[in-house]
Design an enzyme around this catalytic site. Structure first.
Site, short mmCIF file in Angstrom:
data_model
loop_
_atom_site.label_atom_id
_atom_site.label_comp_id
_atom_site.label_asym_id
_atom_site.label_seq_id
_atom_site.Cartn_x
_atom_site.Cartn_y
_atom_site.Cartn_z
N ASP A 68 -18.24 -26.43 6.71
CA ASP A 68 -19.08 -27.46 7.76
C ASP A 68 -19.78 -26.27 8.61
OD1 ASP A 68 -19.66 -28.89 9.65
OD2 ASP A 68 -17.68 -29.27 10.35
N GLU A 126 -18.35 8.40 16.73
CA GLU A 126 -19.40 7.68 15.95
C GLU A 126 -19.05 7.98 14.20
OE1 GLU A 126 -23.32 9.11 16.78
OE2 GLU A 126 -23.66 9.82 14.90
N ARG A 173 -34.12 4.57 18.28
CA ARG A 173 -32.92 4.70 18.96
C ARG A 173 -32.30 3.59 20.16
NH1 ARG A 173 -31.63 10.16 19.37
NH2 ARG A 173 -31.15 10.16 21.76
N GLU A 180 -36.36 7.84 13.58
CA GLU A 180 -35.14 7.34 13.95
C GLU A 180 -35.13 6.53 15.36
OE1 GLU A 180 -31.25 9.22 16.37
OE2 GLU A 180 -32.82 10.57 15.73
N GLU A 220 -26.27 5.25 12.77
CA GLU A 220 -25.32 5.97 13.42
C GLU A 220 -24.51 5.03 14.25
OE1 GLU A 220 -27.40 8.92 15.42
OE2 GLU A 220 -27.82 10.06 13.53
N ARG A 268 -35.20 13.72 23.32
CA ARG A 268 -34.13 12.83 23.02
C ARG A 268 -34.32 11.59 23.83
NH1 ARG A 268 -30.49 13.72 18.85
NH2 ARG A 268 -30.57 15.85 18.24
N HIS A 300 -28.35 4.26 16.68
CA HIS A 300 -29.40 5.08 16.18
C HIS A 300 -29.90 4.70 14.71
CE1 HIS A 300 -28.82 8.12 19.60
NE2 HIS A 300 -29.13 6.96 20.15
N GLU A 349 -21.78 3.88 16.86
CA GLU A 349 -20.89 4.53 18.10
C GLU A 349 -19.77 3.20 18.47
OE1 GLU A 349 -23.96 7.64 19.85
OE2 GLU A 349 -23.51 5.95 20.87
N GLU A 360 -18.08 11.39 20.36
CA GLU A 360 -19.29 11.33 21.04
C GLU A 360 -19.08 11.88 22.48
OE1 GLU A 360 -22.50 10.68 21.36
OE2 GLU A 360 -22.75 10.70 19.15
#
Length: 440
Positions: free
Chosen positions: A48, A188, A332, A330, A127, A310, A237, A129, A181
């Protein structure tokens, strides 16, 4: 089919879990005894759809599951002397045998097909976390440790890591690293890079696996983006690249470029940066997500790209020069609360749009953006991500591309559900408000 039936018998399977995700990415399942498997493989398993949030309305509720045979696995925490339980991840179909447009896995498959028509294979590596909590004598949830980034694991955590590695291996998922982390009790898990559909299946499997392991040890695990005020949030990330469908070359690699990236990679990156605001409700889907996206906790806020910075939204990781297939970018901002099928679909679609339209890429910003004031940001023409789920939804409403990717059915329901979530949040009176304003 005969091969699967034979394997099920050899594995002493007595029950089968047929799994799929709802619009939020939450894992759902139906269980059937193994003697029903042959019939289900032939005809599907009806359910359903009106009972699943964001799926079908009452008058159009009949849907059926069709198992993807490549996802067969024994569930390691459901093995008993009497027999074992296995799972299949399923695709969802309407009564006329067509793919259900509200199925997140189908949305990703459609987008992957468009990429393959252009000769591309989209590969991703998240990655993931998360936080682990224990309950104290007052039944409060407290982090399992007070350690920090890359600190040595306690004996208990080492055993949990062993379980994660062992259980995921049963599902055919190869763990590359598990580490502590930044936050207390925060960890992570990284697993091997693969195509977007395989990675999405692995990601929902990973979340279910870690939850099962935590439950077995009387712990609580959360993939909530910001579970505790004042400490690092949990992100996801995502490393991504395009490979050639024919010869399996990494199309993001160019040895003559200072960043090692091809023009195709720059166009892909430009497309994601151009559309990023409109896809935020998919990548960061909760009210809580935007409490992670603030300056000072290594979470991206500014729409920019770089290599060593970063604080940038998209980073270009370094790789060994003799490994051109490692060329990647990457993103983030996504968080582990997202529906991976929908997240990877919009990420791929916006990148492809950048390639098709040759969207120009801004200059890299290698300085620490957290040190920039408003004047410097305007001077460099650096925009910021939406500050709330509401702002993100307003951006999504303006995007014909997101509507095209998700399809009318899922797009309209997603906006409605998330708008209602925001309205519900607005009505809450928090402890902070009481403490701040009660005696005003």
């Amino acid at each position: 089919m005969e091969e699967i039936l034979k394997r099920v018998k050899e594995d002493n399977i007595i029950f089968i879990n047929f799994q799929f995700t709802d619009i939020h990415g939450q894992l759902k399942e139906m269980t059937a005894p193994v003697n029903r498997l042959e019939d289900i493989l032939k005809s599907g398993l009806w359910f359903d759809g009106s009972s699943i949030e964001g799926f079908a309305r009452i008058h159009e509720s009949d849907l059926f599951l069709k198992p993807d045979l490549s996802t067969y696995s024994i569930i390691p925490w459901l093995t008993t002397p009497e027999g074992n339980t296995a799972r299949f991840i399923c695709d969802i179909y309407t009564p006329d045998g067509k793919p259900f447009p509200g199925d997140p896995r189908y949305v990703l498959k459609k987008t992957i097909q468009k990429a393959e028509e252009k000769g591309f294979v989209y590969k991703v590596g998240p990655e993931v976390e998360f936080y682990l909590f224990a309950s104290n004598k007052d039944f409060e949830r407290v982090p399992v440790d007070k350690k920090g980034y890359f600190d040595l694991a306690t004996e208990d955590i080492h055993l949990i890591s062993q379980d994660i590695n062992t259980y995921l291996k049963t599902f055919g998922i190869e763990v590359e690293a598990i580490h502590h982390e930044v936050g207390p009790g925060q960890y992570e898990v990284d697993f091997r890079y693969s195509d977007a559909l395989t990675t999405s299946d692995r990601l929902i499997t990973l979340r279910a696996t870690i939850k099962a392991i935590a439950q077995k040890r009387n712990l609580h695990v959360t993939f909530m983006p910001k579970p505790v005020m004042g400490i690092a949030g949990s992100g996801m990330h995502v490393h991504q690249s395009l490979f050639a469908l024919e010869d399996k070359r990494n199309l993001f690699f160019d040895s003559n470029n200072p960043y090692g990236l091809s023009e195709l990679a720059y166009n892909f990156m430009a497309g994601q940066l151009f559309h990023i605001k409109s896809i935020m409700p998919v990548l960061c889907p909760t009210v809580n997500s935007y409490k992670r996206l603030i300056a000072g906790f290594e979470a991206p806020v500014y729409i920019s790209w770089a290599r060593i910075n970063r604080s940038a939204l998209i980073r270009v990781p370094r790789w060994f020069q003799d490994k051109p297939n490692s060329a990647r970018i990457e993103l983030r901002c996504p968080d582990p609360a997202c529906n991976p099928y929908l997240a990877f679909a919009v990420m791929l679609a916006t990148g492809l749009d950048g390639i098709e339209k040759k969207i120009p890429l801004s200059e890299p910003v290698e300085e620490d953006l957290y040190q920039f004031d408003e004047v410097m940001l305007r001077k460099r023409n650096i925009d910021t991500l939406p500050a709330s789920l509401f702002e993100a939804l307003m951006e999504m409403k303006k995007s014909p591309l997101v509507r095209e990717v998700l399809g009318d059915h899922l797009y309209d329901r997603y906006l409605a559900i998330k708008t209602e979530e925001w309205h519900e949040f607005k009505q809450q009176v928090t402890r902070w408000e009481i403490e701040r304003y009660f005696d005003i």
